[in-house]
Design a protein around this motif. Structure first.
Motif, PDB file in Angstrom:
ATOM      1  N   ALA A  66       0.839  -1.206   0.000  1.00 36.55           N
ATOM      2  CA  ALA A  66       0.000   0.000   0.000  1.00 36.55           C
ATOM      3  C   ALA A  66       0.875   1.257   0.000  1.00 36.55           C
ATOM      4  N   GLN A  67       1.922   1.269   0.807  1.00 37.92           N
ATOM      5  CA  GLN A  67       2.838   2.414   0.824  1.00 37.92           C
ATOM      6  C   GLN A  67       3.543   2.572  -0.520  1.00 37.92           C
ATOM      7  N   ALA A  68       3.955   1.451  -1.100  1.00 38.81           N
ATOM      8  CA  ALA A  68       4.689   1.497  -2.368  1.00 38.81           C
ATOM      9  C   ALA A  68       3.811   1.971  -3.520  1.00 38.81           C
ATOM     10  N   LYS A  69       2.511   1.742  -3.436  1.00 37.11           N
ATOM     11  CA  LYS A  69       1.607   2.138  -4.522  1.00 37.11           C
ATOM     12  C   LYS A  69       1.184   3.601  -4.446  1.00 37.11           C
ATOM     13  N   ARG A  70       1.514   4.283  -3.362  1.00 45.09           N
ATOM     14  CA  ARG A  70       1.194   5.713  -3.253  1.00 45.09           C
ATOM     15  C   ARG A  70       1.982   6.508  -4.295  1.00 45.09           C
ATOM     16  N   TYR A  71       1.509   7.705  -4.562  1.00 43.88           N
ATOM     17  CA  TYR A  71       2.243   8.605  -5.456  1.00 43.88           C
ATOM     18  C   TYR A  71       3.036   9.595  -4.620  1.00 43.88           C
ATOM     19  N   PRO A  72       4.199  10.031  -5.118  1.00 45.26           N
ATOM     20  CA  PRO A  72       4.999  10.990  -4.354  1.00 45.26           C
ATOM     21  C   PRO A  72       4.333  12.372  -4.305  1.00 45.26           C
ATOM     22  N   MET A  73       4.602  13.109  -3.234  1.00 46.29           N
ATOM     23  CA  MET A  73       4.066  14.466  -3.093  1.00 46.29           C
ATOM     24  C   MET A  73       5.184  15.474  -3.327  1.00 46.29           C
ATOM     25  N   MET A  74       5.007  16.322  -4.316  1.00 50.53           N
ATOM     26  CA  MET A  74       5.950  17.407  -4.634  1.00 50.53           C
ATOM     27  C   MET A  74       7.378  16.902  -4.811  1.00 50.53           C
ATOM     28  N   GLU A  76       9.917  13.881  -7.379  1.00 49.83           N
ATOM     29  CA  GLU A  76       9.977  12.983  -8.524  1.00 49.83           C
ATOM     30  C   GLU A  76       9.636  11.545  -8.134  1.00 49.83           C
ATOM     31  N   ARG A  77      10.036  11.163  -6.913  1.00 44.73           N
ATOM     32  CA  ARG A  77       9.823   9.775  -6.480  1.00 44.73           C
ATOM     33  C   ARG A  77       9.654   9.723  -4.975  1.00 44.73           C
ATOM     34  N   GLN A  78       9.208   8.558  -4.510  1.00 42.21           N
ATOM     35  CA  GLN A  78       9.164   8.295  -3.076  1.00 42.21           C
ATOM     36  C   GLN A  78      10.011   7.060  -2.785  1.00 42.21           C
ATOM     37  N   VAL A  79      10.482   6.958  -1.562  1.00 42.34           N
ATOM     38  CA  VAL A  79      11.323   5.841  -1.139  1.00 42.34           C
ATOM     39  C   VAL A  79      10.641   5.145   0.030  1.00 42.34           C
ATOM     40  N   VAL A  80      10.468   3.815  -0.101  1.00 44.16           N
ATOM     41  CA  VAL A  80       9.912   2.999   0.978  1.00 44.16           C
ATOM     42  C   VAL A  80      10.988   1.985   1.361  1.00 44.16           C
ATOM     43  N   ILE A  81      11.492   2.087   2.597  1.00 46.98           N
ATOM     44  CA  ILE A  81      12.536   1.189   3.085  1.00 46.98           C
ATOM     45  C   ILE A  81      11.928   0.263   4.131  1.00 46.98           C
ATOM     46  N   VAL A  82      12.091  -1.040   3.914  1.00 50.23           N
ATOM     47  CA  VAL A  82      11.600  -2.025   4.885  1.00 50.23           C
ATOM     48  C   VAL A  82      12.815  -2.675   5.531  1.00 50.23           C
ATOM     49  N   LYS A  83      13.082  -2.288   6.780  1.00 54.96           N
ATOM     50  CA  LYS A  83      14.190  -2.882   7.523  1.00 54.96           C
ATOM     51  C   LYS A  83      13.660  -4.133   8.217  1.00 54.96           C
ATOM     52  N   SER A  97       2.772  -9.943  -6.885  1.00 51.63           N
ATOM     53  CA  SER A  97       1.930  -9.131  -7.777  1.00 51.63           C
ATOM     54  C   SER A  97       2.499  -7.721  -7.920  1.00 51.63           C
ATOM     55  N   TYR A  98       2.999  -7.150  -6.820  1.00 52.25           N
ATOM     56  CA  TYR A  98       3.620  -5.822  -6.913  1.00 52.25           C
ATOM     57  C   TYR A  98       4.935  -5.892  -7.693  1.00 52.25           C
ATOM     58  N   ALA A  99       5.726  -6.927  -7.461  1.00 58.98           N
ATOM     59  CA  ALA A  99       7.030  -7.059  -8.125  1.00 58.98           C
ATOM     60  C   ALA A  99       6.872  -7.216  -9.639  1.00 58.98           C
ATOM     61  N   GLU A 100       5.758  -7.806 -10.087  1.00 59.11           N
ATOM     62  CA  GLU A 100       5.535  -7.958 -11.516  1.00 59.11           C
ATOM     63  C   GLU A 100       5.164  -6.647 -12.183  1.00 59.11           C
ATOM     64  N   ASN A 101       4.584  -5.726 -11.426  1.00 58.31           N
ATOM     65  CA  ASN A 101       4.171  -4.441 -11.982  1.00 58.31           C
ATOM     66  C   ASN A 101       4.444  -3.329 -10.966  1.00 58.31           C
ATOM     67  N   PRO A 102       5.725  -2.991 -10.722  1.00 55.96           N
ATOM     68  CA  PRO A 102       6.040  -2.003  -9.681  1.00 55.96           C
ATOM     69  C   PRO A 102       5.668  -0.582 -10.097  1.00 55.96           C
ATOM     70  N   GLN A 103       5.406   0.234  -9.104  1.00 55.95           N
ATOM     71  CA  GLN A 103       5.105   1.653  -9.311  1.00 55.95           C
ATOM     72  C   GLN A 103       6.379   2.345  -9.797  1.00 55.95           C
ATOM     73  N   PRO A 104       6.358   3.023 -10.950  1.00 52.54           N
ATOM     74  CA  PRO A 104       7.596   3.624 -11.474  1.00 52.54           C
ATOM     75  C   PRO A 104       8.121   4.805 -10.647  1.00 52.54           C
ATOM     76  N   THR A 105       7.259   5.431  -9.840  1.00 48.06           N
ATOM     77  CA  THR A 105       7.690   6.576  -9.038  1.00 48.06           C
ATOM     78  C   THR A 105       8.113   6.182  -7.626  1.00 48.06           C
ATOM     79  N   THR A 106       8.152   4.881  -7.344  1.00 50.30           N
ATOM     80  CA  THR A 106       8.523   4.391  -6.011  1.00 50.30           C
ATOM     81  C   THR A 106       9.803   3.581  -6.080  1.00 50.30           C
ATOM     82  N   VAL A 107      10.668   3.790  -5.087  1.00 52.40           N
ATOM     83  CA  VAL A 107      11.836   2.930  -4.900  1.00 52.40           C
ATOM     84  C   VAL A 107      11.571   2.146  -3.614  1.00 52.40           C
ATOM     85  N   LEU A 108      11.369   0.841  -3.764  1.00 49.87           N
ATOM     86  CA  LEU A 108      11.093  -0.037  -2.622  1.00 49.87           C
ATOM     87  C   LEU A 108      12.370  -0.784  -2.272  1.00 49.87           C
ATOM     88  N   VAL A 109      12.822  -0.638  -1.029  1.00 53.11           N
ATOM     89  CA  VAL A 109      14.048  -1.294  -0.567  1.00 53.11           C
ATOM     90  C   VAL A 109      13.667  -2.270   0.535  1.00 53.11           C
TER      91      VAL A 109
END
Length: 140
Positions: A66-74, A76-83, A97-109
């Motif tokens: 859900a966090q990764a599918k959000r759009y960035p605010m103001m 170019e991109r958003q970063v979601v880090i899962v430690k 399902s997310y890995a097959e079609n990732p959000q292009p404006t999100t960097v998921l770590v």
């Protein structure tokens, strides 16, 4: 480890993958890459709205997606880090399902320490296809 340096150099040159799945027995390189993305992908102003740090023990794979599918605010991109992503081991297949079609404006770590994902699983193949899968082997 040369592969970790290559990942950081690719990020420096502007080649940023939508997903970084960092796994393995040796946490040092996983931390180095995670910290580099944490420090350099967004400016301090952008981090307030567009950087989310989650911990595997305190979250679910559904929350991560859900966090990764959000759009960035103001920005170019958003970063979601899962430690401590290894805590999500029982439900990690739901990430497919997310890995097959990732959000292009999100960097998921995903920092998946002390364990590795089975390379035969569909989720691993989807992560390799659309992102960077880095395995940090134990140093001898």
């Amino acid at each position: 480890m040369e592969e970790a340096v290559n990942i950081i150099n690719a990020i420096k040159s502007g080649t940023i993958a939508p997903i970084y799945f960092l796994m393995g027995e040796e946490p040092y390189y996983i931390d180095i890459i995670t910290d580099y993305i944490d420090d350099h992908l967004l400016t301090e102003d952008e981090k307030g709205f567009n950087q989310m740090v989650l911990y595997g023990r305190d979250t679910t794979i559904e929350d991560v997606i859900a966090q990764a599918k959000r759009y960035p605010m103001m920005a170019e991109r958003q970063v979601v880090i899962v430690k401590e992503a290894q805590e999500l081991v029982r439900t990690i297949d739901k990430l497919e399902s997310y890995a097959e079609n990732p959000q292009p404006t999100t960097v998921l770590v995903l920092a998946y320490k002390y364990k590795t994902l089975d390379k035969r699983k569909k989720v691993t193949k989807a992560l390799e296809k659309n992102g960077v899968v880095f395995e940090s082997k134990k140093l001898y």
